[in-house]
Design a protein around this motif. Sequence first.
Motif, PDB file in Angstrom:
ATOM      1  N   ARG A  24       0.805  -1.220   0.000  1.00 12.23           N
ATOM      2  CA  ARG A  24       0.000   0.000   0.000  1.00 12.23           C
ATOM      3  C   ARG A  24       0.839   1.271   0.000  1.00 12.23           C
ATOM      4  NH1 ARG A  24      -5.147  -1.449   0.548  1.00 12.23           N
ATOM      5  NH2 ARG A  24      -5.451  -3.599   1.202  1.00 12.23           N
ATOM      6  N   SER A  26       3.795   1.581  -1.503  1.00 12.20           N
ATOM      7  CA  SER A  26       4.624   1.667  -2.707  1.00 12.20           C
ATOM      8  C   SER A  26       3.772   2.184  -3.865  1.00 12.20           C
ATOM      9  CB  SER A  26       5.209   0.299  -3.050  1.00 12.20           C
ATOM     10  OG  SER A  26       4.181  -0.573  -3.461  1.00 12.20           O
ATOM     11  N   GLN A  27       4.357   2.253  -4.997  1.00 10.84           N
ATOM     12  CA  GLN A  27       3.668   2.741  -6.192  1.00 10.84           C
ATOM     13  C   GLN A  27       3.033   1.594  -6.973  1.00 10.84           C
ATOM     14  OE1 GLN A  27       3.199   5.978  -6.874  1.00 10.84           O
ATOM     15  NE2 GLN A  27       4.241   6.377  -4.946  1.00 10.84           N
ATOM     16  N   ASN A  28       2.694   0.524  -6.272  1.00 10.07           N
ATOM     17  CA  ASN A  28       2.095  -0.631  -6.933  1.00 10.07           C
ATOM     18  C   ASN A  28       0.720  -0.302  -7.477  1.00 10.07           C
ATOM     19  OD1 ASN A  28       3.886  -2.992  -6.711  1.00 10.07           O
ATOM     20  ND2 ASN A  28       3.806  -2.466  -4.542  1.00 10.07           N
ATOM     21  N   LYS A  29       0.384  -1.008  -8.510  1.00  6.22           N
ATOM     22  CA  LYS A  29      -0.922  -0.828  -9.130  1.00  6.22           C
ATOM     23  C   LYS A  29      -1.995  -1.486  -8.275  1.00  6.22           C
ATOM     24  CE  LYS A  29       0.974  -0.682 -13.734  1.00  6.22           C
ATOM     25  NZ  LYS A  29       0.922  -1.140 -15.098  1.00  6.22           N
ATOM     26  N   LEU A  30      -3.209  -1.102  -8.555  1.00  2.00           N
ATOM     27  CA  LEU A  30      -4.350  -1.652  -7.840  1.00  2.00           C
ATOM     28  C   LEU A  30      -4.380  -3.176  -7.935  1.00  2.00           C
ATOM     29  CD1 LEU A  30      -6.888  -1.056  -6.213  1.00  2.00           C
ATOM     30  CD2 LEU A  30      -8.110  -0.743  -8.367  1.00  2.00           C
ATOM     31  N   SER A  31      -3.915  -3.709  -9.051  1.00  2.00           N
ATOM     32  CA  SER A  31      -3.927  -5.174  -9.212  1.00  2.00           C
ATOM     33  C   SER A  31      -3.057  -5.851  -8.154  1.00  2.00           C
ATOM     34  CB  SER A  31      -3.482  -5.572 -10.610  1.00  2.00           C
ATOM     35  OG  SER A  31      -2.167  -5.140 -10.860  1.00  2.00           O
ATOM     36  N   ALA A  32      -1.928  -5.242  -7.791  1.00  2.00           N
ATOM     37  CA  ALA A  32      -1.060  -5.814  -6.757  1.00  2.00           C
ATOM     38  C   ALA A  32      -1.753  -5.778  -5.400  1.00  2.00           C
ATOM     39  CB  ALA A  32       0.256  -5.053  -6.689  1.00  2.00           C
ATOM     40  N   ASN A  34      -4.990  -5.870  -4.991  1.00  7.52           N
ATOM     41  CA  ASN A  34      -6.046  -6.888  -5.056  1.00  7.52           C
ATOM     42  C   ASN A  34      -5.487  -8.296  -4.831  1.00  7.52           C
ATOM     43  OD1 ASN A  34      -8.107  -5.041  -5.453  1.00  7.52           O
ATOM     44  ND2 ASN A  34      -7.958  -5.152  -7.677  1.00  7.52           N
TER      45      ASN A  34
END
Length: 84
Positions: A24, A26-32, A34
Motif C-alpha cells: 500500500r 509503494s507505487q504498486n498498481k491496484l492489481s497488486a 487486489n
Amino acid sequence: MTAKKNKTLIKIITRMFKEDQKIRSSQNKLSAINVINSKHKNLILEIIKKYDYPTTRSVSKKTLIYFWALIQHQDNNIELQKKC
C-alpha cells in the motif's frame, strides 16, 4: 494470571500486516493490492477457523490492531468485515 500469548499467531499476523503496508505504501498498481487482499482473505479465514478471532488473550494489542486493519482492507468481502 495472564494468558500465554500465541507467538506463532503473532508472527503470522505481523508478517501479513507488514506485507500489506509495503504494498500500500509503494507505487504498486491496484492489481497488486487486489492480489495481496485475496491472499490475505484466505489467511484471515484460516486464522479464524484455526484460532477463532484473535483477542488480547492470544495476541498483543498491537497484533490485534494489525488483524483489524487487514480485515478493513477486505473491501471486496463486506461479509467478512461484518462478521468480524
